[in-house]
Design a protein around this motif. Structure first.
Motif, PDB file in Angstrom:
ATOM      1  N   SER A 203      -5.497 -41.877  17.563  1.00 29.96           N
ATOM      2  CA  SER A 203      -5.432 -42.301  18.959  1.00 29.96           C
ATOM      3  C   SER A 203      -3.985 -42.653  19.322  1.00 29.96           C
ATOM      4  O   SER A 203      -3.112 -41.781  19.245  1.00 29.96           O
ATOM      5  CB  SER A 203      -6.403 -43.450  19.208  1.00 29.96           C
TER       6      SER A 203
ATOM      7  N   THR B 231      -6.561 -37.169  17.174  1.00 27.16           N
ATOM      8  CA  THR B 231      -6.987 -37.461  18.549  1.00 27.16           C
ATOM      9  C   THR B 231      -5.955 -38.286  19.318  1.00 27.16           C
ATOM     10  O   THR B 231      -6.279 -39.268  19.984  1.00 27.16           O
ATOM     11  CB  THR B 231      -8.397 -38.109  18.580  1.00 27.16           C
TER      12      THR B 231
ATOM     13  N   VAL C 184      -9.008 -33.373  16.361  1.00 31.97           N
ATOM     14  CA  VAL C 184      -9.640 -34.046  17.490  1.00 31.97           C
ATOM     15  C   VAL C 184     -11.150 -34.059  17.287  1.00 31.97           C
ATOM     16  O   VAL C 184     -11.669 -33.461  16.349  1.00 31.97           O
ATOM     17  CB  VAL C 184      -9.293 -33.342  18.830  1.00 31.97           C
ATOM     18  N   GLY C 185     -11.845 -34.726  18.201  1.00 30.56           N
ATOM     19  CA  GLY C 185     -13.292 -34.802  18.123  1.00 30.56           C
ATOM     20  C   GLY C 185     -13.975 -33.710  18.912  1.00 30.56           C
ATOM     21  O   GLY C 185     -13.392 -32.664  19.222  1.00 30.56           O
TER      22      GLY C 185
ATOM     23  N   ASP D 170     -15.039 -36.789  22.692  1.00 32.64           N
ATOM     24  CA  ASP D 170     -13.703 -37.381  22.632  1.00 32.64           C
ATOM     25  C   ASP D 170     -13.275 -37.735  24.061  1.00 32.64           C
ATOM     26  O   ASP D 170     -13.975 -37.455  25.025  1.00 32.64           O
ATOM     27  CB  ASP D 170     -12.722 -36.406  21.984  1.00 32.64           C
TER      28      ASP D 170
ATOM     29  N   SER E  37     -17.187 -38.532  18.057  1.00 30.98           N
ATOM     30  CA  SER E  37     -16.564 -39.157  19.216  1.00 30.98           C
ATOM     31  C   SER E  37     -15.135 -39.570  18.873  1.00 30.98           C
ATOM     32  O   SER E  37     -14.674 -39.431  17.735  1.00 30.98           O
ATOM     33  CB  SER E  37     -17.368 -40.385  19.640  1.00 30.98           C
ATOM     34  N   HIS E  38     -14.464 -40.125  19.870  1.00 26.16           N
ATOM     35  CA  HIS E  38     -13.074 -40.553  19.677  1.00 26.16           C
ATOM     36  C   HIS E  38     -12.947 -41.541  18.522  1.00 26.16           C
ATOM     37  O   HIS E  38     -12.005 -41.461  17.722  1.00 26.16           O
ATOM     38  CB  HIS E  38     -12.561 -41.190  20.974  1.00 26.16           C
TER      39      HIS E  38
ATOM     40  N   VAL F 216     -13.492 -39.820  14.779  1.00 21.74           N
ATOM     41  CA  VAL F 216     -12.688 -38.694  14.302  1.00 21.74           C
ATOM     42  C   VAL F 216     -11.950 -39.011  13.003  1.00 21.74           C
ATOM     43  O   VAL F 216     -11.791 -38.153  12.140  1.00 21.74           O
ATOM     44  CB  VAL F 216     -11.693 -38.235  15.390  1.00 21.74           C
TER      45      VAL F 216
END
Length: 288
Positions: free
Chosen positions: A145, A178, A222-223, A228, A260-261, A264
């Motif tokens: 993130s 992500t 990434v997801g 995401d 999901s975010h 990941v």
């Protein structure tokens, strides 16, 4: 105090809890040892002991046991550049050293403090990892993130490593998980942008701004497109495609369906060791 005086039910519970915590910690770091809270900027020692920069700008390092010339992953935590704390990714016991970085957050610090910290922490790793048995030519930068954004910025924008006598070309690879490849939504807000959160901006604060030929190997993770953050998969896919168009030699892209975010990183922990092995070509670090 006599033994019977201090072995109360309450004391017994506390003792068991402490023992379990000790066992859990030992299990968590099986296959390696950890050194905690290392300052990565020598000049911080001149600051007051309670100064935010001095307390925040530290790193923890996990060193694999029985391994020589091991690769290292420098890991930046997520939290939107406003929260979170340093922690190790789930990559222990794989012959890889891990450097978990704490960096300054908003509003206690302002832009570009977190980018300067990222450069300082990576430079510390390049300068010091050989002392722990690692190979300074096998240093990877990664994070999830906001940490993915920082890893891409420090690996692509030369300003942050050059300030500490290094360059992005010294890195073995860049592994954003992500992360935003456009300007981070909070960075653009702090710099006065009044547009919507998901309106993309590509300026000098965006990893995409620094795309060029000859970058270190990339592994972008990434997801799920539907789980995401909005457009997060698309902008990372665009980054990967652009890196390939510019003939960067090694670019890998993974969109993890069903994650999901916030999920990941678990999937990334499965992918990252293989990427490191492919980049270093010799495979996992040699056992002594």
């Amino acid at each position: 105090m006599k033994l019977r005086d201090r072995v109360t039910p309450s004391g017994l519970r506390k003792g068991l809890a402490g023992a379990l915590m000790t066992l859990a910690a030992a299990a968590a770091f099986a296959g390696g040892r950890v050194e905690w809270a290392i300052p990565y900027r020598a000049s911080d020692a001149q600051l007051p002991e309670d100064a935010y920069q001095r307390t925040q700008c530290k790193l923890d390092i996990y060193i694999p046991e029985g391994v020589e010339d091991f690769p290292t992953v420098v890991w930046f935590h997520g939290g939107g550049l406003v929260k979170g704390g340093r922690h190790f990714p789930d990559l222990k016991d794989k012959g890889i050293a891990l450097v978990a970085v704490g960096y300054r957050l908003h509003p206690q610090a302002n832009y570009p403090a977190f980018l300067d910290d990222a450069g300082a922490a990576v430079a510390w790793t390049l300068d010091n990892i050989a002392k722990y048995g690692g190979d300074p030519n096998k240093v990877f930068v990664s994070g999830a993130s906001a940490g993915g954004y920082l890893s891409a910025m420090v690996g692509m924008d030369p300003r942050w490593l050059e300030a500490y006598g290094h360059a992005p070309d010294e890195l073995a690879g860049i592994i954003p998980v992500t992360g935003q490849m456009t300007t981070h939504f909070n960075v653009k807000k702090w710099l006065g942008d009044e547009g919507l959160q998901y309106r993309p901006v590509v300026d000098e604060n965006a990893p995409m701004y620094y795309v060029r030929r000859g970058l270190p190997p990339f592994c972008i993770i990434v997801g799920d497109r539907d789980l995401d953050f909005p457009a997060r998969v698309s902008e990372n896919q665009f980054m990967a495609d652009t890196l390939k168009v510019l003939k960067n030699k090694q670019v890998e892209f993974y969109a993890l369906e069903g994650l999901s975010h916030t999920q990941v990183s678990a999937g990334a922990a499965i992918i990252i060791p293989g990427f490191i092995e492919r980049v270093t070509e010799t495979g996992p670090a040699k056992k002594k």
